[in-house]
Design an enzyme around this catalytic site. Structure first.
Site, PDB file in Angstrom:
ATOM      1  N   HIS A 168      15.313  12.038  -8.719  1.00  0.00           N
ATOM      2  CA  HIS A 168      16.733  12.387  -8.213  1.00  0.00           C
ATOM      3  C   HIS A 168      17.315  12.694  -8.696  1.00  0.00           C
ATOM      4  CE1 HIS A 168      14.568  10.873  -4.761  1.00  0.00           C
ATOM      5  NE2 HIS A 168      14.813   9.511  -4.090  1.00  0.00           N
ATOM      6  N   THR A 210       0.644  -1.121  -0.238  1.00  0.00           N
ATOM      7  CA  THR A 210      -0.134  -0.033  -0.141  1.00  0.00           C
ATOM      8  C   THR A 210       1.197   1.236   0.244  1.00  0.00           C
ATOM      9  OG1 THR A 210      -0.083  -0.067   2.123  1.00  0.00           O
ATOM     10  CG2 THR A 210      -1.971  -1.134   1.446  1.00  0.00           C
ATOM     11  N   GLY A 211       2.032   1.060   0.017  1.00  0.00           N
ATOM     12  CA  GLY A 211       3.113   2.079   0.032  1.00  0.00           C
ATOM     13  C   GLY A 211       3.627   2.611  -1.375  1.00  0.00           C
ATOM     14  N   LYS A 225      24.475   6.353   3.440  1.00  0.00           N
ATOM     15  CA  LYS A 225      24.309   5.047   2.953  1.00  0.00           C
ATOM     16  C   LYS A 225      25.164   5.628   1.236  1.00  0.00           C
ATOM     17  CE  LYS A 225      20.167   4.207   3.815  1.00  0.00           C
ATOM     18  NZ  LYS A 225      19.158   5.227   4.171  1.00  0.00           N
ATOM     19  N   SER A 249      -4.226  -3.493   8.857  1.00  0.00           N
ATOM     20  CA  SER A 249      -4.372  -3.397   7.251  1.00  0.00           C
ATOM     21  C   SER A 249      -4.930  -4.208   6.697  1.00  0.00           C
ATOM     22  CB  SER A 249      -3.513  -2.045   5.930  1.00  0.00           C
ATOM     23  OG  SER A 249      -2.934  -0.977   6.517  1.00  0.00           O
ATOM     24  N   GLU A 293      20.835   9.438   5.015  1.00  0.00           N
ATOM     25  CA  GLU A 293      20.826   9.585   3.839  1.00  0.00           C
ATOM     26  C   GLU A 293      22.454   9.494   3.541  1.00  0.00           C
ATOM     27  OE1 GLU A 293      17.750   8.623   1.835  1.00  0.00           O
ATOM     28  OE2 GLU A 293      18.212   9.340   0.005  1.00  0.00           O
ATOM     29  N   CYS A 345      17.117   5.235  -2.908  1.00  0.00           N
ATOM     30  CA  CYS A 345      17.069   5.149  -4.664  1.00  0.00           C
ATOM     31  C   CYS A 345      17.875   5.628  -4.996  1.00  0.00           C
ATOM     32  CB  CYS A 345      16.299   6.135  -4.032  1.00  0.00           C
ATOM     33  SG  CYS A 345      15.611   7.178  -2.673  1.00  0.00           S
ATOM     34  N   ARG A 355      21.253  -4.142   3.542  1.00  0.00           N
ATOM     35  CA  ARG A 355      22.334  -4.171   2.221  1.00  0.00           C
ATOM     36  C   ARG A 355      23.152  -3.990   2.823  1.00  0.00           C
ATOM     37  NH1 ARG A 355      19.439   1.586   0.959  1.00  0.00           N
ATOM     38  NH2 ARG A 355      16.850   1.124   0.184  1.00  0.00           N
ATOM     39  N   SER A 396       8.793  12.007  -3.866  1.00  0.00           N
ATOM     40  CA  SER A 396       8.113  10.581  -3.133  1.00  0.00           C
ATOM     41  C   SER A 396       9.448   9.337  -2.576  1.00  0.00           C
ATOM     42  CB  SER A 396       7.610   9.822  -4.587  1.00  0.00           C
ATOM     43  OG  SER A 396       8.846  10.103  -5.740  1.00  0.00           O
ATOM     44  N   GLN A 429      16.549  15.302  -4.010  1.00  0.00           N
ATOM     45  CA  GLN A 429      15.999  14.589  -3.965  1.00  0.00           C
ATOM     46  C   GLN A 429      14.320  15.047  -3.755  1.00  0.00           C
ATOM     47  OE1 GLN A 429      19.368  12.265  -1.289  1.00  0.00           O
ATOM     48  NE2 GLN A 429      17.322  11.102  -1.798  1.00  0.00           N
TER      49      GLN A 429
END
Ligand SMILES: NC(=O)c1ccc[n+]([C@@H]2O[C@H](COP(=O)([O-])OP(=O)(O)OC[C@H]3O[C@@H](n4cnc5c(N)ncnc54)[C@H](OP(=O)(O)O)[C@@H]3O)[C@@H](O)[C@H]2O)c1
Length: 361
Positions: free
Chosen positions: A251, A27-28, A214, A55, A211, A158, A123, A188, A185
């Site tokens: 981005h 749902t995201g 990463k 949900s 961020e 992303c 990751r 969304s 960025q």
């Protein structure tokens, strides 16, 4: 659908032998894109999905482009499961928040599923591959060191996704020595509901918590060398400054690079233009014709004009020029929800299938 002898259109019950796939976090922002991309997919069909526990039982809404005849109709009968309930599908695409990924993903890999995750949680584990199929498909071999009946495979952050693809040909041809990058960025990228409009309008936010960190590990892992089952990360440092701007999707990165041999902008342009990505990736259904596209226009790439190139899977590069401090500088653009998330996970799932990972489990 088939046309019967009296000319009426009637339903044809066909065997669907595509591989059933589950989506976690359906749902995201990322999950909705995954739902959209699974409609009509050649190899996979959406069989089950969940949102958060609250949900469960709700009907799954279609992807973000769902119209009357798209996702919502095709998935009419699909109800969201409780994430903790048993899953049937051999492949699970995870768009879970980091905390939920921590609880769920290893449990599901232990239960025998191939979990392909967007979350940052696992990751950087040495036994978990971080893959961009055009760049480092051979890193999939790391799953042989995983103790689970299933497997866990991840795709990058992303913004890192665009950086890794832009640097791949430069690292292959010259060798990357140092990178300075500033990101612009899209909204969304913050998921749903995202930052309040009042903080974004007429503004740039100079902090995206967590961020920049990463960038100090993920590009190096992706561009690292796997030898005798051990991954040696590439050794270049990255200095990153990440900002949130009032753009819906896409981005944009401003990148300055020090490269071995100090190649000219023309040599860098040629290396990028010739890049086609790994051979195995070229047979995957979601791979774009060009993983990297160099635009020669003076004011490109731009998020609104260029983010959907290659169905959102192409990283667009432009303004390749001499850097007064390092060697060259340029801009790169990636659609964060597609190349940076849902499309990346789907491509990884396709790679897992193409490389026989499902059959081995
Ligand atoms: N947005 C991007 O551009 C992007 C790019 C790359 C990676 N990612 C990563 O991908 C993941 C999803 O990001 P997003 O932007 O799609 O986030 P999002 O819009 O906030 O969606 C989160 C999803 O997870 C579900 N969820 C929340 N808590 C849960 C729980 N405890 N157990 C199970 N499901 C739960 C939500 O369900 P409800 O609707 O029921 O709350 C929703 O479906 C994150 O790890 C993010 O860091 C995002």
């Amino acid at each position: 659908m088939a046309r019967s002898t009296n000319g009426l259109i009637e339903e044809e019950t066909m065997m669907d032998d595509r591989i059933p796939v589950g989506v976690l976090g359906a749902t995201g922002a990322v999950g909705q894109k995954l739902v959209e991309f699974l409609i009509g997919h050649r190899w996979f069909r959406l069989a089950e999905a969940c949102g958060s526990p609250s949900s469960s039982g709700r009907e799954l809404a279609g992807g973000s482009n769902a119209g009357e005849d798209s996702a919502s109709q095709q998935q009419e009968s699909l109800r969201l499961k409780d994430p903790a309930s048993p899953w049937e599908s051999p492949i699970l695409l995870s768009a879970l928040p980091t905390s939920a990924a921590q609880e769920q993903e290893v449990r599901l890999a232990e239960a025998g599923h191939v979990v392909v995750s967007n979350a940052s949680t696992h990751r950087m584990r040495p036994d978990v591959p971080l893959i961009v199929p055009e760049v480092n498909p051979q890193h999939l071999e790391l799953v042989t060191g995983q103790a689970w009946d299933g497997a866990l495979v991840t795709n990058p952050n992303c913004a890192v996704a665009g950086l890794a693809l832009a640097l791949a040909p430069l690292h292959d041809v010259f060798g990357v020595e140092r990178i300075v990058v500033t990101s612009f960025q899209a909204i969304s990228g913050a998921g749903t509901p995202g930052p309040p409009a009042s903080s974004l309008l007429d503004n740039v936010l100079p902090l995206i918590p967590g961020e920049e960190e990463k960038f100090t590990g993920e590009p190096q892992k992706i561009l690292g060398l796997l030898q005798d089952g051990v991954l040696a990360p590439a050794e270049f440092p990255v200095s990153a400054s990440c900002t949130r701007v009032s753009v819906s999707d896409g981005h944009l990165l401003s990148i300055s690079a020090a490269l071995s041999g100090s190649p000219s902008p023309e040599m860098v342009t040629a290396a990028m233009e010739e890049y086609r990505g790994s051979e195995v990736s070229r047979a995957l259904p979601s791979v774009p014709k060009k993983p990297l596209e160099v635009m020669l226009g003076a004011d490109r790439p731009q998020p609104r004009l260029d983010r959907d190139r290659g169905n959102g899977m192409t990283v667009t590069v432009g303004r390749i020029r001499t850097c007064e401090v390092l060697d060259v500088k340029f801009f790169a653009l990636a659609h964060n929800l597609v190349r940076g998330a849902a499309g990346a996970a789907l491509l990884n799932a396709e790679l897992c299938h193409a490389e026989g990972l499902l059959a081995r489990r």
